[in-house]
Scaffold this motif. Structure first.
Motif, PDB file in Angstrom:
ATOM      1  N   GLU A  53       0.978  -1.172  -0.093  1.00 52.86           N
ATOM      2  CA  GLU A  53      -0.008  -0.001   0.066  1.00 52.86           C
ATOM      3  C   GLU A  53       0.867   1.296  -0.120  1.00 52.86           C
ATOM      4  O   GLU A  53       0.456   2.279  -0.651  1.00 52.86           O
ATOM      5  CB  GLU A  53      -0.911   0.172   1.030  1.00 52.86           C
TER       6      GLU A  53
ATOM      7  N   MET B 203      -6.404  -3.160   2.035  1.00 51.69           N
ATOM      8  CA  MET B 203      -6.881  -1.915   1.556  1.00 51.69           C
ATOM      9  C   MET B 203      -6.890  -1.811   0.020  1.00 51.69           C
ATOM     10  O   MET B 203      -7.934  -1.638  -0.694  1.00 51.69           O
ATOM     11  CB  MET B 203      -6.400  -0.603   2.131  1.00 51.69           C
ATOM     12  N   LEU B 204      -6.128  -2.267  -0.309  1.00 54.73           N
ATOM     13  CA  LEU B 204      -6.028  -2.221  -1.881  1.00 54.73           C
ATOM     14  C   LEU B 204      -6.832  -3.293  -2.394  1.00 54.73           C
ATOM     15  O   LEU B 204      -7.171  -3.201  -3.402  1.00 54.73           O
ATOM     16  CB  LEU B 204      -4.475  -2.774  -2.267  1.00 54.73           C
TER      17      LEU B 204
ATOM     18  N   GLN C  72      -9.686  -4.140  -1.281  1.00 54.56           N
ATOM     19  CA  GLN C  72     -10.992  -3.453  -1.415  1.00 54.56           C
ATOM     20  C   GLN C  72     -11.142  -2.401  -2.403  1.00 54.56           C
ATOM     21  O   GLN C  72     -12.146  -2.201  -2.888  1.00 54.56           O
ATOM     22  CB  GLN C  72     -11.063  -2.785   0.135  1.00 54.56           C
ATOM     23  N   GLN C  73     -10.206  -1.647  -2.433  1.00 57.69           N
ATOM     24  CA  GLN C  73     -10.246  -0.606  -3.418  1.00 57.69           C
ATOM     25  C   GLN C  73     -10.493  -1.097  -4.849  1.00 57.69           C
ATOM     26  O   GLN C  73     -11.101  -0.440  -5.705  1.00 57.69           O
ATOM     27  CB  GLN C  73      -8.978   0.241  -3.360  1.00 57.69           C
ATOM     28  N   PHE C  74      -9.855  -2.126  -5.084  1.00 58.89           N
ATOM     29  CA  PHE C  74     -10.032  -2.765  -6.626  1.00 58.89           C
ATOM     30  C   PHE C  74     -11.314  -3.827  -6.598  1.00 58.89           C
ATOM     31  O   PHE C  74     -11.450  -4.027  -7.692  1.00 58.89           O
ATOM     32  CB  PHE C  74      -8.881  -3.603  -6.894  1.00 58.89           C
TER      33      PHE C  74
ATOM     34  N   ARG D 192      -7.932   7.741  -7.637  1.00 54.83           N
ATOM     35  CA  ARG D 192      -8.283   7.547  -6.487  1.00 54.83           C
ATOM     36  C   ARG D 192     -10.107   7.794  -6.388  1.00 54.83           C
ATOM     37  O   ARG D 192     -10.667   7.206  -5.718  1.00 54.83           O
ATOM     38  CB  ARG D 192      -7.887   8.660  -5.613  1.00 54.83           C
TER      39      ARG D 192
ATOM     40  N   PHE E  29     -11.431   4.543  -8.257  1.00 54.03           N
ATOM     41  CA  PHE E  29     -11.268   3.475  -7.615  1.00 54.03           C
ATOM     42  C   PHE E  29     -10.928   3.535  -6.130  1.00 54.03           C
ATOM     43  O   PHE E  29     -10.404   2.948  -5.261  1.00 54.03           O
ATOM     44  CB  PHE E  29     -10.204   2.415  -8.324  1.00 54.03           C
TER      45      PHE E  29
END
Length: 326
Positions: free
Chosen positions: A56, A114-115, A117-119, A323, A326
């Protein structure tokens, strides 16, 4: 490339466009000459640098920023995932075989929730790509090699045709992790067509300049000088005849009107207000959905082409756009 000298005070400043093109062409010619002579040309990346582990903390630099130079393929994996043990070595082998046409970034989902979830990763292995700051899903699961190759070929083609990403120079003798170097594109026999475009700009014939640049790109989609010239000529063509005062009033009165924001962003850029233009369209992408969102996003990418991918304001805006998306 900076459009600082372009103005919109009743007429379009064509000389600034020509000067910008000539400056870029001279810089590229100097780099190419240095590469041919071996006089201080930057070394390529090592083959080991084509596969990287990303977390991250390093995502913005290692993925978002580098995606402005080369398509970045992301492999979401975990140690306990059996299909990942089949797919990951295959992707690593293909990254070496494709020799700089794409960069493979490996993300351990257990350590980087976190990454994940973001994707929107629902299961692993999952493979995404980031091209010029834009993320897109590729496939999920241990797909057949032939299918993966086809997907990679399409990704590379999109990177070249839409964003001029020609990959990284790989030096088998290079050691360690080095900064990626964009591959030089051999010059084509387009001097006459490019000169015709410049003459059209000098004569105030924006439509003629647009067509001349398109003629080059139809044969050589990755021609950076033609891409830059076309983006600038089309921008000048769009703002010609606009009433700046009315455009800005419309944008202020109707903040949810994407067309009004796009027109104002064009004027912002012509006036040299680069951050304002980018910020206006990023806000429009954030507030909208569907066709409106896509229209704002596409115009923002077009303005990136006008300014030039090597400008730090473009890099920052690409990160901000990713940001928002995504």
């Amino acid at each position: 490339m900076q459009p600082r000298n372009m103005s919109m005070s009743g007429v379009v400043d064509l000389a600034a466009v020509k000067a910008a093109q000539e400056a870029k062409a001279k810089a590229e010619q100097a780099r190419a000459e240095a590469a041919r002579q071996g006089g201080g040309a930057p070394a390529g990346v090592s083959p080991a640098s084509l596969v990287i582990d990303v977390d991250e903390a390093g995502f913005e630099h290692e993925v978002l920023q580098r995606s402005a130079e080369v398509p970045v393929v992301i492999d979401f994996w975990a140690e306990w995932c059996e299909p990942c043990k089949q797919l990951s070595p295959l992707l690593e082998r293909l990254a070496q075989e494709y020799n700089g046409r794409f960069l493979l970034a490996k993300i351990d989902v257990d350590a980087n929730q976190m990454l994940m979830q973001q994707f929107g990763v629902q299961g692993i292995p999952a493979v995404f790509a980031v091209v010029a700051g834009q993320a897109l899903p590729l496939f999920q699961g241990a797909a057949p090699e032939a299918q993966i190759r086809q997907t990679l070929d399409q990704l590379i083609q999109v990177g070249e045709e839409r964003f001029g990403l020609t990959g990284l120079v790989v030096d088998p003798d290079a050691q360690g992790q080095q900064a990626p170097v964009a591959a030089e594109v051999p010059a084509g026999p387009y001097d006459a067509l490019l000169e015709a475009a410049v003459r059209a700009l000098d004569a105030g014939d924006l439509a003629g300049a647009v067509q001349a640049y398109k003629n080059v790109l139809s044969d050589d989609p990755g021609n950076t000088e033609a891409k830059l010239g076309l983006a600038q000529a089309e921008l000048l063509q769009r703002v010609q005849g606009l009433d700046p005062q009315q455009v800005r009033k419309d944008a202020a009165d109707r903040p949810a009107d994407v067309a009004a924001q796009i027109a104002a962003a064009d004027l912002d850029l012509v006036g040299g207000h680069v951050e304002d233009a980018f910020g206006r369209l990023i806000d429009a992408v954030k507030r909208t959905a569907g066709d409106d969102r896509d229209a704002a996003r596409v115009r923002l990418l077009e303005l990136f082409d006008v300014v030039g991918s090597d400008d730090p304001r473009v890099t920052a805006a690409r990160t901000a756009l990713a940001r928002v998306l995504f």
